[in-house]
Design a protein around this motif. Sequence first.
Motif, PDB file in Angstrom:
ATOM      1  N   TYR A 114       0.837  -1.197   0.000  1.00 21.54           N
ATOM      2  CA  TYR A 114       0.000   0.000   0.000  1.00 21.54           C
ATOM      3  C   TYR A 114       0.879   1.257   0.000  1.00 21.54           C
ATOM      4  N   ARG A 115       0.367   2.279  -0.638  1.00 20.28           N
ATOM      5  CA  ARG A 115       1.051   3.565  -0.586  1.00 20.28           C
ATOM      6  C   ARG A 115       0.861   4.207   0.789  1.00 20.28           C
ATOM      7  N   GLU A 116      -0.350   4.050   1.326  1.00 16.85           N
ATOM      8  CA  GLU A 116      -0.641   4.598   2.643  1.00 16.85           C
ATOM      9  C   GLU A 116      -0.277   3.585   3.722  1.00 16.85           C
ATOM     10  N   HIS A 127      -9.555  -6.206   0.283  1.00 15.43           N
ATOM     11  CA  HIS A 127      -8.786  -5.862  -0.916  1.00 15.43           C
ATOM     12  C   HIS A 127      -8.160  -7.112  -1.531  1.00 15.43           C
ATOM     13  N   GLN A 175      -4.057  -2.190  -8.394  1.00 12.42           N
ATOM     14  CA  GLN A 175      -4.288  -0.752  -8.350  1.00 12.42           C
ATOM     15  C   GLN A 175      -5.745  -0.424  -8.636  1.00 12.42           C
ATOM     16  N   LEU A 178      -7.625  -0.905  -5.340  1.00 12.86           N
ATOM     17  CA  LEU A 178      -7.396   0.150  -4.346  1.00 12.86           C
ATOM     18  C   LEU A 178      -7.898   1.513  -4.803  1.00 12.86           C
ATOM     19  N   LEU A 180      -7.696   5.306  -6.831  1.00 15.05           N
ATOM     20  CA  LEU A 180      -6.760   6.428  -6.839  1.00 15.05           C
ATOM     21  C   LEU A 180      -6.865   7.245  -5.553  1.00 15.05           C
ATOM     22  N   GLY A 181      -5.765   7.928  -5.221  1.00 20.86           N
ATOM     23  CA  GLY A 181      -5.725   8.793  -4.055  1.00 20.86           C
ATOM     24  C   GLY A 181      -6.376  10.140  -4.321  1.00 20.86           C
ATOM     25  N   GLU A 185      -3.085   9.866  -7.448  1.00 19.52           N
ATOM     26  CA  GLU A 185      -1.938   8.967  -7.393  1.00 19.52           C
ATOM     27  C   GLU A 185      -2.403   7.525  -7.168  1.00 19.52           C
ATOM     28  N   GLN A 186      -1.581   6.572  -7.645  1.00 19.72           N
ATOM     29  CA  GLN A 186      -1.858   5.159  -7.425  1.00 19.72           C
ATOM     30  C   GLN A 186      -1.618   4.813  -5.961  1.00 19.72           C
ATOM     31  N   MET A 187      -2.510   3.991  -5.372  1.00 17.22           N
ATOM     32  CA  MET A 187      -2.452   3.700  -3.938  1.00 17.22           C
ATOM     33  C   MET A 187      -1.831   2.343  -3.601  1.00 17.22           C
ATOM     34  N   GLY A 188      -1.332   1.630  -4.616  1.00 15.96           N
ATOM     35  CA  GLY A 188      -0.726   0.334  -4.336  1.00 15.96           C
ATOM     36  C   GLY A 188       0.354  -0.008  -5.335  1.00 15.96           C
TER      37      GLY A 188
END
Length: 298
Positions: A114-116, A127, A175, A178, A180-181, A185-188
Amino acid sequence: MSELDNTFDAQSIALSPLSLDNDEQKPEYWTDDGNGWQDGYTLRQRVYPDGQCEVSVCKDRHFVGAAMPLKPRAKRGESDKRESNDDDAGRRAKKKVRECCKTIGADRLVTLTYRENMVDRATALKHFDAFRRRLGKVADFHYVAVIEEQERGALHFHIAVRGRQNYVLLRSIWQRVLGLGPTGEQMGQVNVRDPHRFGFGQTGAHKLASYIAKYCSKQMDARQLDQKRYFRSRGIVVPDVYTIRLHCTSMLGAVQAAFTVIAQYGLEGIQTWCNNGLGVVWLASAPRSKGLDMSCPF
């Protein structure tokens, strides 16, 4: 003179009788009356579809005689040995993950991140469920997966699979799951590694199974009672284990017996673990053809 039964090979390959006795004598403290506690060594062998073989020999005590009354078991979650039981469950899960990885011949490790800082286990599992469902519609997806919790609490998935993977497909599905943010932006992200990336080499695919299995107990203190330690696709049938009671009376004899059996599947790239205090030896061979003419190295 004691010999191994020549009918235990899972692939119905005839094995010549193996002498494992070495003229050892039974110690005086072993009982011969046929009742009570008997000491001995037990060999267990499991052969996987791609030629991998695992052999373990354990020193154990088995009771011969009338059955002893069973002690009442505590209700689930109410045992005063919860910590010890949880450790045992972790070891069993690690063993099961290793066995499932070898059954499917896993030689690649896919990591979903994950990005977050994802800390919600329930959301992460939703997910992953969406990811494997979507992927299963377009590809034959057999997997063994574990969820890892890092020290900062972030969750991500390690997935053992077989063969080359369509990286673009995996990344696009993950992606898409998950989304987009806030700023688009892509979140994964998805990472795919083969045995060479881990330093296992060309004949080290079997070591990947042990590598991913360690995550079953790593950072699992916060796991709730009914939370699963690992996940796998349907249709994974682990080969049967074949058990032989040996008549050797020393750890050296046990180790020689283990090497004698596994040598028929090759000793190159073999994994070994031995604990003389516990009376346990464990060997695992690499994927390769059976029937090699090799012998015990000592």
